[in-house]
Structure formats: structure tokens, C-alpha cells
Enzyme design. Structure first.
Site, PDB file in Angstrom:
ATOM      1  N   ASP A   1     -78.842  13.441-109.200  1.00 39.22           N
ATOM      2  CA  ASP A   1     -79.578  14.593-108.673  1.00 39.22           C
ATOM      3  C   ASP A   1     -78.613  15.774-108.553  1.00 39.22           C
ATOM      4  O   ASP A   1     -77.607  15.692-107.856  1.00 39.22           O
ATOM      5  CB  ASP A   1     -80.151  14.218-107.304  1.00 39.22           C
ATOM      6  CG  ASP A   1     -81.097  15.272-106.743  1.00 39.22           C
ATOM      7  OD1 ASP A   1     -81.916  14.922-105.890  1.00 39.22           O
ATOM      8  OD2 ASP A   1     -81.003  16.444-107.152  1.00 39.22           O
TER       9      ASP A   1
ATOM     10  N   ASP B   1     -84.006  18.349-112.391  1.00 40.62           N
ATOM     11  CA  ASP B   1     -82.628  18.120-111.967  1.00 40.62           C
ATOM     12  C   ASP B   1     -82.324  16.702-111.530  1.00 40.62           C
ATOM     13  O   ASP B   1     -81.261  16.451-110.995  1.00 40.62           O
ATOM     14  CB  ASP B   1     -82.241  19.123-110.864  1.00 40.62           C
ATOM     15  CG  ASP B   1     -82.598  18.647-109.477  1.00 40.62           C
ATOM     16  OD1 ASP B   1     -83.688  18.065-109.323  1.00 40.62           O
ATOM     17  OD2 ASP B   1     -81.779  18.834-108.567  1.00 40.62           O
ATOM     18  N   GLU B   2     -83.253  15.775-111.749  1.00 36.48           N
ATOM     19  CA  GLU B   2     -82.921  14.407-111.329  1.00 36.48           C
ATOM     20  C   GLU B   2     -83.558  13.376-112.240  1.00 36.48           C
ATOM     21  O   GLU B   2     -84.588  13.619-112.870  1.00 36.48           O
ATOM     22  CB  GLU B   2     -83.321  14.162-109.877  1.00 36.48           C
ATOM     23  CG  GLU B   2     -84.764  14.405-109.602  1.00 36.48           C
ATOM     24  CD  GLU B   2     -85.142  14.078-108.158  1.00 36.48           C
ATOM     25  OE1 GLU B   2     -84.803  12.979-107.678  1.00 36.48           O
ATOM     26  OE2 GLU B   2     -85.785  14.919-107.528  1.00 36.48           O
TER      27      GLU B   2
HETATM   28  P1  TTP Z   1     -84.130  19.240-105.251  1.00 34.53           P
HETATM   29  O1  TTP Z   1     -83.278  18.276-106.029  1.00 34.53           O
HETATM   30  O2  TTP Z   1     -85.105  18.680-104.258  1.00 34.53           O
HETATM   31  O3  TTP Z   1     -83.196  20.236-104.424  1.00 34.53           O
HETATM   32  P2  TTP Z   1     -81.840  20.924-104.843  1.00 34.53           P
HETATM   33  O4  TTP Z   1     -81.332  20.408-106.135  1.00 34.53           O
HETATM   34  O5  TTP Z   1     -82.013  22.402-104.766  1.00 34.53           O
HETATM   35  O6  TTP Z   1     -80.885  20.502-103.655  1.00 34.53           O
HETATM   36  P3  TTP Z   1     -80.241  19.073-103.361  1.00 34.53           P
HETATM   37  O7  TTP Z   1     -78.766  19.294-103.424  1.00 34.53           O
HETATM   38  O8  TTP Z   1     -80.694  18.705-101.993  1.00 34.53           O
HETATM   39  O9  TTP Z   1     -80.716  18.132-104.419  1.00 34.53           O
HETATM   40  O10 TTP Z   1     -84.936  20.166-106.233  1.00 34.53           O
HETATM   41  C1  TTP Z   1     -84.399  20.618-107.463  1.00 34.53           C
HETATM   42  C2  TTP Z   1     -84.863  22.020-107.768  1.00 34.53           C
HETATM   43  O11 TTP Z   1     -86.293  22.068-107.776  1.00 34.53           O
HETATM   44  C3  TTP Z   1     -84.411  23.035-106.749  1.00 34.53           C
HETATM   45  O12 TTP Z   1     -83.122  23.562-107.028  1.00 34.53           O
HETATM   46  C4  TTP Z   1     -85.502  24.057-106.805  1.00 34.53           C
HETATM   47  C5  TTP Z   1     -86.741  23.297-107.215  1.00 34.53           C
HETATM   48  N1  TTP Z   1     -87.593  23.077-106.018  1.00 34.53           N
HETATM   49  C6  TTP Z   1     -88.626  23.981-105.768  1.00 34.53           C
HETATM   50  O13 TTP Z   1     -88.855  24.912-106.539  1.00 34.53           O
HETATM   51  N2  TTP Z   1     -89.391  23.808-104.631  1.00 34.53           N
HETATM   52  C7  TTP Z   1     -89.175  22.793-103.747  1.00 34.53           C
HETATM   53  O14 TTP Z   1     -89.886  22.670-102.721  1.00 34.53           O
HETATM   54  C8  TTP Z   1     -88.121  21.853-104.019  1.00 34.53           C
HETATM   55  C9  TTP Z   1     -87.841  20.718-103.075  1.00 34.53           C
HETATM   56  C10 TTP Z   1     -87.368  22.040-105.162  1.00 34.53           C
HETATM   57 MG    MG Z   2     -81.251  18.376-106.551  1.00 39.00          MG
END
Ligand code: TTP
Ligand code: MG
Length: 357
Positions: A9, A103-104
Site C-alpha cells: 500500500d 495504490d494497493e
Molecule cells: P489510501 O491507501 O487509503 O490512503 P493513502 O495512500 O493516501 O494513505 P496511507 O498511507 O494511509 O495508505 O488511498 C489511496 C489513495 O486513494 C489516496 O492517496 C487518495 C485516494 N482516496 C480518496 O480519493 N478518497 C478516500 O476517501 C480515500 C481513503 C483514498
Molecule cells: Mg495508501
């Protein structure tokens, strides 16, 4: 033999990308979203998170928490292309890859293209490779099933790695705060707290019966995850994107009554197929092909799921109203339901039940 699953992730994905591409944003609280009264953040940099700013927070609240927050408008094309880059890296390790979003992804590396039996080393390697190729950091969780790998990847974020070996799973879960379990959201966590359940060890004491009474179908999910049980395979295959039905008519339809008659039959068929597939969709689409072979579609998205005939029919009537034109001959009508919950979302949202018929 236990499987070897890695969950990767990216850290603060959109925000990290913007910081990479604009040095002025580095080390600063950055939010991805629109700075307006109706704006909602996509995500926030780790610098911003220190102020309590996070994904899905309204821009107004975010600014109140962190007045020096810098807003950056999202660039989806850029994130999409980085997503392709990281998937290419994954495919150098295994073909069993299940992306959950840009992203994951889950990777099954039980057997892998590097012939390396250490999933931990592979995860470190993948992180390095991602950083080398994109200049971005990711976090990794390593374990023997998807639930544990996903829970693990959050433990040492950002730029972290966490491994849960089979013999460590139960003690790890017993000590884990209830809100840290993947799949237990804020609302369920609050319900657990009210029941005096704060850690995995507390959850572990609840019988399946009690959990079922309290949470319905989700009870079994909670019962299993606290025991580290998750048999779902890493699913590398694309899922079906829609369920629908259509009909081509031997003579063109001209009246709204004919539309209604034909669409009623189509909707019944679509409902049956949908129920059989157990898919939960939010979007309905009406397709119309005219006698000159031109074609249009009209869609509508609802806040709930199309789990009853009535919901499907109500929306179909609305779409008919928006679409029907007097005098235009129609040779085909179709209805489809799409925008499904992914398998992953279904896994953690088992509360939704199909009505019995
Ligand atoms: P996530 O992997 O949930 O969050 P992140 O990568 O920003 O942070 P983390 O380090 O905690 O993993 O989500 C990936 C991307 O998806 C995030 O950068 C933006 C998008 N996203 C949204 O647009 N809306 C949302 O509510 C969430 C949770 C994510
Ligand atoms: Mg993330």
C-alpha cells in the site's frame, strides 16, 4: 502448507506524488482536494496527518485543524500511470496479483518468479524496486492470508513493513486494538467499545452466537478475523462489471406503453440474474437503440444498492421519463446494473442482506 501473501500500500499516495513532483511541498502539510466550502479531501500528507487531517474530511474542518494546509488539485492521470508502473513491478514477482485500488494490491508469492521462499525478503525487494522506479515509498504487510497481510501493512506506515508469522497471528490479534482490525470501521468499533470490547482478546471471548445476535452476518466475519481465519484466494481475475438484459424487437416500438411493457419483462430478468450473482450495484443504465441504429444510454446512481425489483423498476421509470421521445422508432431496449461493490468491500460489509422472495 501456509500461503505467503504480501499486501502493498503506497503511503499517502496522491499527496506523496505531488510532493515528489513539487519540492516546495516537501515536508509540508499537503491536502489533495479542493479548498472550498463543499470540498472533501482525497488524502493528506503525513505532515498534515499530525494535525488530525485525513482522507474524506471536509476541507473546512481540515483548514480549521491545520491553518497552513496547502491544497493541491488531484491529477488522476498521473496517479493512474504510476499505478500501472507499480503493477508492472508486482508482475516481476508473481502473476497472482489482486489490485484493490490505484495504490494497493495483494500478491500471492507462495510460488514466485524469483524462486525466493522468504516473503519478507520479497516484500523488502518490492519496496526498494518501487522506490527506485518511482521515487515513492510504500508499506508492506506479510502474512499467510489477505486479512492479516492487509492489517499488517498499516502497522508500520509510512515506509514500513510488518510480518505476521503463523504462530504469531493469534497473540498479535489478541493485543490489537479493535479499531485496528481491517474491516472494523468507526461505527462497529464504537459498538464494540460499548460492549466492553477494546482489544482482540476481548473479541475473542465472544461466542459466534453472541456475535451473530449483535451484528447479524458480520458476526461470523468478526469471529473469524480475530482467529486469523481468512481463506479467500488472491483473485487475479477481473470481475464482471455489470449484469443486464436486453431485447431486440421484431417491429419497432413507438409508444411509451410499449416501452413500459418490454422494460418490465427485462427488469424482471435483470433482477433474477442480479440475485443469482449476489452482486451489489449502485448504478442502473438504460440502453436504447433506434431504428436508424443510433444508440444512447442514460444512467442513474443511487445511494443504496439495487437489491429489490421495486428499486430497479422505480429507477427504470425515471430513466424512461428522461429518455422517451414520441415518434422515434426503437428496435432495442436494455437495462443493466453496474458499479458493484468489489469482493473486498463485500468481505468487510456483510451486513447487507438480499430480501427473500
Ligand atoms: P489510501 O491507501 O487509503 O490512503 P493513502 O495512500 O493516501 O494513505 P496511507 O498511507 O494511509 O495508505 O488511498 C489511496 C489513495 O486513494 C489516496 O492517496 C487518495 C485516494 N482516496 C480518496 O480519493 N478518497 C478516500 O476517501 C480515500 C481513503 C483514498
Ligand atoms: Mg495508501
Amino acid at each position: 502448507m501456509h500461503r505467503k501473501i504480501i499486501h502493498i500500500d503506497m503511503d499517502a499516495f496522491y499527496a506523496q506524488v505531488e510532493q515528489r513532483d513539487n519540492p516546495e511541498l516537501r515536508g509540508k502539510p499537503v491536502a489533495i482536494g479542493v479548498d472550498g466550502s463543499r470540498g472533501v479531501l482525497s488524502t493528506a500528507s503525513y505532515e498534515a496527518r499530525k494535525f488530525g487531517v485525513h482522507s474524506a474530511m471536509s476541507s473546512i474542518v481540515a483548514k480549521r485543524k491545520c491553518p497552513e494546509l496547502i491544497f493541491v488539485y488531484p491529477n488522476m492521470e498521473k496517479y493512474r500511470s504510476i499505478s500501472i508502473q507499480i503493477r508492472e513491478i508486482f508482475s516481476q514477482y508473481t502473476d497472482i496479483i489482486e489490485p484493490l485500488s490505484f495504490d494497493e494490491a495483494y500478491l500471492d508469492v507462495t510460488e514466485n518468479k524469483k524462486d525466493n521462499s522468504s516473503a519478507t525478503l520479497l516484500a523488502k525487494d518490492i519496496k526498494h524496486e518501487i522506490f527506485k522506479e518511482t521515487g515513492l515509498t510504500a508499506s508492506a504487510g506479510v502474512s499467510y492470508n489477505k486479512f492479516l497481510a492487509k492489517t499488517a501493512s498499516d502497522i508500520n506506515k509510512p515506509n514500513g513493513i510488518f510480518v505476521i508469522k503463523p504462530e504469531e497471528a493469534e497473540p498479535f490479534l489478541e493485543r490489537l486494538k479493535i479499531e485496528k482490525f481491517y474491516g472494523i470501521g468507526k461505527v462497529s468499533a464504537q459498538r464494540f467499545h460499548k460492549m466492553g470490547v477494546f482489544f482482540g482478546s476481548d473479541l475473542r471471548k465472544l461466542s459466534l452466537n453472541r456475535l451473530n445476535k449483535e451484528f447479524g452476518k458480520a458476526g461470523a466475519f468478526y469471529y473469524n478475523i480475530v482467529r486469523g481465519i481468512d481463506h479467500r484466494p488472491v483473485n487475479a481475475h477481473r470481475e464482471r462489471k455489470s449484469v443486464g438484459g436486453e431485447n431486440t424487437f421484431s417491429s419497432d416500438l413507438r409508444t411509451v406503453e410499449e416501452w413500459i411493457e418490454k422494460l418490465e419483462a427485462i427488469c424482471n430478468k435483470v433482477y433474477e440474474r442480479l440475485q443469482r450473482s449476489q452482486k451489489l450495484g449502485k448504478t442502473i443504465t438504460l440502453k436504447v437503440k433506434y431504428s436508424d441504429f443510433s444508440q444512447i444510454t442514460r444512467s442513474k446512481t443511487i445511494n443504496e444498492f439495487f437489491i429489490s425489483k421495486e428499486l430497479i423498476w422505480e429507477s427504470t421509470l425515471e430513466l424512461i421519463e428522461q429518455t422517451f421521445e414520441k415518434g422515434k422508432g426503437v428496435r432495442l431496449l436494455g437495462i443493466s446494473i453496474s458499479n458493484f461493490l468489489t469482493e473486498e468491500q463485500e468481505f468487510i460489509q456483510l451486513e447487507i442482506e438480499w430480501p427473500d422472495e
